[in-house]
Design a protein around this motif. Structure first.
Motif, PDB file in Angstrom:
ATOM      1  N   CYS A   1     -38.247  50.477 -15.358  1.00 29.23           N
ATOM      2  CA  CYS A   1     -39.666  50.292 -15.697  1.00 29.23           C
ATOM      3  C   CYS A   1     -39.852  49.961 -17.176  1.00 29.23           C
ATOM      4  O   CYS A   1     -40.986  50.037 -17.693  1.00 29.23           O
ATOM      5  CB  CYS A   1     -40.452  51.566 -15.349  1.00 29.23           C
TER       6      CYS A   1
ATOM      7  N   ARG B   1     -41.781  52.478 -19.431  1.00 30.30           N
ATOM      8  CA  ARG B   1     -43.153  52.873 -19.075  1.00 30.30           C
ATOM      9  C   ARG B   1     -43.099  54.109 -18.169  1.00 30.30           C
ATOM     10  O   ARG B   1     -42.335  54.151 -17.207  1.00 30.30           O
ATOM     11  CB  ARG B   1     -43.861  51.734 -18.364  1.00 30.30           C
TER      12      ARG B   1
ATOM     13  N   GLU C   1     -46.219  55.960 -16.978  1.00 27.00           N
ATOM     14  CA  GLU C   1     -47.274  55.987 -15.979  1.00 27.00           C
ATOM     15  C   GLU C   1     -47.856  54.591 -15.770  1.00 27.00           C
ATOM     16  O   GLU C   1     -47.476  53.638 -16.439  1.00 27.00           O
ATOM     17  CB  GLU C   1     -48.361  56.974 -16.375  1.00 27.00           C
TER      18      GLU C   1
ATOM     19  N   HIS D   1     -46.762  50.282 -12.752  1.00 21.07           N
ATOM     20  CA  HIS D   1     -45.364  49.858 -12.902  1.00 21.07           C
ATOM     21  C   HIS D   1     -44.561  50.894 -13.665  1.00 21.07           C
ATOM     22  O   HIS D   1     -43.545  50.575 -14.289  1.00 21.07           O
ATOM     23  CB  HIS D   1     -45.302  48.510 -13.623  1.00 21.07           C
ATOM     24  N   GLY D   2     -45.018  52.149 -13.660  1.00 21.79           N
ATOM     25  CA  GLY D   2     -44.359  53.200 -14.413  1.00 21.79           C
ATOM     26  C   GLY D   2     -43.339  53.965 -13.589  1.00 21.79           C
ATOM     27  O   GLY D   2     -43.290  53.894 -12.352  1.00 21.79           O
TER      28      GLY D   2
ATOM     29  N   ARG E   1     -43.576  55.787 -26.907  1.00 18.36           N
ATOM     30  CA  ARG E   1     -43.557  54.505 -27.604  1.00 18.36           C
ATOM     31  C   ARG E   1     -42.394  54.407 -28.590  1.00 18.36           C
ATOM     32  O   ARG E   1     -41.788  53.369 -28.752  1.00 18.36           O
ATOM     33  CB  ARG E   1     -44.888  54.323 -28.334  1.00 18.36           C
TER      34      ARG E   1
ATOM     35  N   LYS F   1     -39.215  53.583 -26.579  1.00 18.33           N
ATOM     36  CA  LYS F   1     -39.308  52.569 -25.533  1.00 18.33           C
ATOM     37  C   LYS F   1     -38.190  51.532 -25.649  1.00 18.33           C
ATOM     38  O   LYS F   1     -37.715  50.983 -24.658  1.00 18.33           O
ATOM     39  CB  LYS F   1     -40.675  51.892 -25.612  1.00 18.33           C
TER      40      LYS F   1
END
Length: 524
Positions: free
Chosen positions: A480, A483, A485, A488-489, A514, A517
């Motif tokens: 994902c 990500r 939630e 597409h989490g 973040r 990520k």
């Protein structure tokens, strides 16, 4: 009768004796007007690309200035400037002739409404330099003797104008550099804070202390193991202070031979000892109006500690071999990885110096106590080292690398982590980065409990339940692209509530959010 040699020497001395051309022009006008009637004069140059004239400087009886005034050159002047002349060209404005081009030229420049004028256009080595008009408020008929005298001044006026233009260019460049410096300092301040990886994580408390003390002039004592980044924190304090435009001088107290400590810290005079061929400024003088960072302060011998204490109390130094007291204004930051309290008990460190430095102590935690910062640190060092060694692209981390990095104790702290990343970049040869040497160091330790997020297999060939769960969550995050939630989490993919997933990731030590990520963008 005028002694032309004396006149020439005096005007040359006045017009070329000061780089501040307005002052030189005023003194020159006051002298010249005794020989050539004038109430004002100044330098004007032609800008052929812009088809304009520019006043560089002017002086009158009331004063002088270097205010730049540009005005267009009409067709008459443009054609006049195209005409060739290899010798100085002198023109005279006839009294009472309002249409005379010299007087019109002067009026366009915004000067006084003169009734008479004489102007010399200078030529040096065959190159036209510019013009110097002299204006009179009275109806003066300039005679041959006046033309003769002003013709003598072609070279000093041309040289003065050349120097003026060059000096102006230097000042413009200096001002531009100062503006750039201020801008870059502002940018570097933000970059410096941002590059302190962990400033919103394991170093959050440290950075809060930095924010509290940075604006003051109080001494700061940075405490922590070797390699935790004490110099980085010291630079952050400097860049956040009002002294950031001043120098930041670092002194490694443990690297200076005992015989040279005084010379390095306080400087020396010429001839103070064998080899002292000239005066040398010490580190404290070089840090004037800035910050001096005394790294490894615990390595200073007792005699040097005594002299340092006196400097800190009086903010005055004496160079070796000198008898002059020099006042200094520098902020003192000190750092050590040694136990100063134990050193005081063993009479290895002066207690009064300790309390003089320990106005505002900041303890920097070791990397093993802030392992949540490791993923971000690895990412930072991967980019930094790849750039330093001109590595083609940024490779990914091998799937089991992060658990290994999180499990290792890092006795060398951040410095050891940085070296490990660089070593992995060199040996990976474009493959995902792995840290097999660290895995070997971790493995043989008896009684060591694998961290919650490790993928290392148990002794029976199976992974622990927590390790398997952490690995499964990381794979979902990778799929994902980090990500958690949303449609597409990873939470949807794993069929759990996002809050539940976040809680589980915190418990298992799986990085997310973040800041982390990037770890899931390239198959990390």
């Amino acid at each position: 009768m005028v002694d032309e040699n004396v006149f020439f020497k005096n005007v040359t001395r006045l017009i070329c004796g000061d780089l501040e051309i307005d002052k030189a022009l005023k003194e020159c006008l006051d002298y010249i007007r005794a020989f050539i009637p004038a109430d004002a004069m100044g330098f004007v140059i032609y800008l052929p690309e812009q088809k304009m004239f520019e006043t560089i400087a002017r002086a009158d009886l009331a004063g002088a200035d270097t205010r730049s005034v540009k005005f267009p050159a009409d067709t008459f002047y443009q054609n006049r400037m195209k005409t060739d002349f290899s010798a100085p060209r002198i023109t005279v404005a006839h009294p009472g002739d309002p249409e005379d081009y010299t007087l019109k030229f002067i009026r366009q420049a915004g000067w006084m409404d003169g009734l008479s004028a004489i102007m010399i256009e200078m030529v040096l080595t065959g190159k036209r330099m510019g013009a110097l008009p002299m204006i009179s408020k009275k109806q003066i008929r300039y005679e041959k003797k006046h033309i003769r005298l002003i013709s003598l001044l072609n070279e000093p006026f041309g040289i003065a104008l050349t120097n003026c233009l060059r000096y102006r260019k230097v000042k413009e460049l200096k001002n531009r550099l100062l503006d750039d410096k201020r801008y870059l300092e502002k940018e570097l301040f933000h970059v410096n804070i941002q590059e302190i990886v962990g400033s919103d994580g394991g170093l959050k408390g440290v950075m809060e202390s930095v924010a509290q003390v940075a604006a003051l002039n109080s001494p700061v004592l940075l405490l922590g193991e070797t390699g935790v980044g004490k110099e980085v924190i010291a630079k952050a304090i400097h860049m956040a202070s009002g002294r950031r435009s001043g120098p930041f001088i670092k002194v490694n107290c443990g690297a200076i031979p005992e015989s040279l400590i005084d010379s390095e810290l306080f400087g020396h005079e010429k001839g103070a000892f064998t080899g002292a061929l000239s005066r040398k400024l010490g580190r404290f003088e070089r840090a004037h109006l800035g910050t001096i960072f005394l790294d490894e302060i615990g390595e200073l011998p007792l005699d040097a500690q005594t002299r340092l204490l006196r400097v800190l109390e009086d903010m005055e130094i004496e160079r070796v071999g000198g008898d002059e007291t020099v006042s200094i204004d520098s902020r003192v930051l000190a750092a050590t990885n040694r136990d100063l309290d134990a050193m005081i008990k063993n009479r290895q460190f002066r207690e009064d110096l300790y309390f003089r430095l320990k106005v505002f102590p900041i303890e920097i935690p070791p990397l093993r106590d802030r392992k949540t910062d490791i993923p971000a640190l690895v990412h930072y060092f991967m980019h930094k080292k790849a750039k330093e060694i001109a590595f083609p692209g940024i490779p990914a981390l091998a799937l089991n690398s992060l658990p290994i990095l999180m499990a290792y104790d890092w006795p060398g702290n951040i410095r050891e982590l940085e070296n490990a990343v660089e070593r992995a970049l060199i040996t990976c040869r474009g493959m995902p980065l792995s840290f097999d040497d660290l895995a070997t160091a971790i493995g043989p330790k008896k009684g060591m409990i694998a961290p919650k997020d490790t993928d290392v297999e148990a002794t029976d060939g199976l992974s622990t339940l927590n390790a398997a769960a952490a690995s499964h969550i990381r794979k979902a995050l990778q799929k994902c692209r980090g990500r958690v939630e949303g449609p597409h989490g990873a939470a949807v993919l794993l069929d759990v509530h996002p809050a539940t997933l976040r809680q589980k990731m915190r418990r298992l030590g799986v990085p997310f959010g973040r800041r982390h990520k990037h770890l899931y963008q390239k198959g990390c």
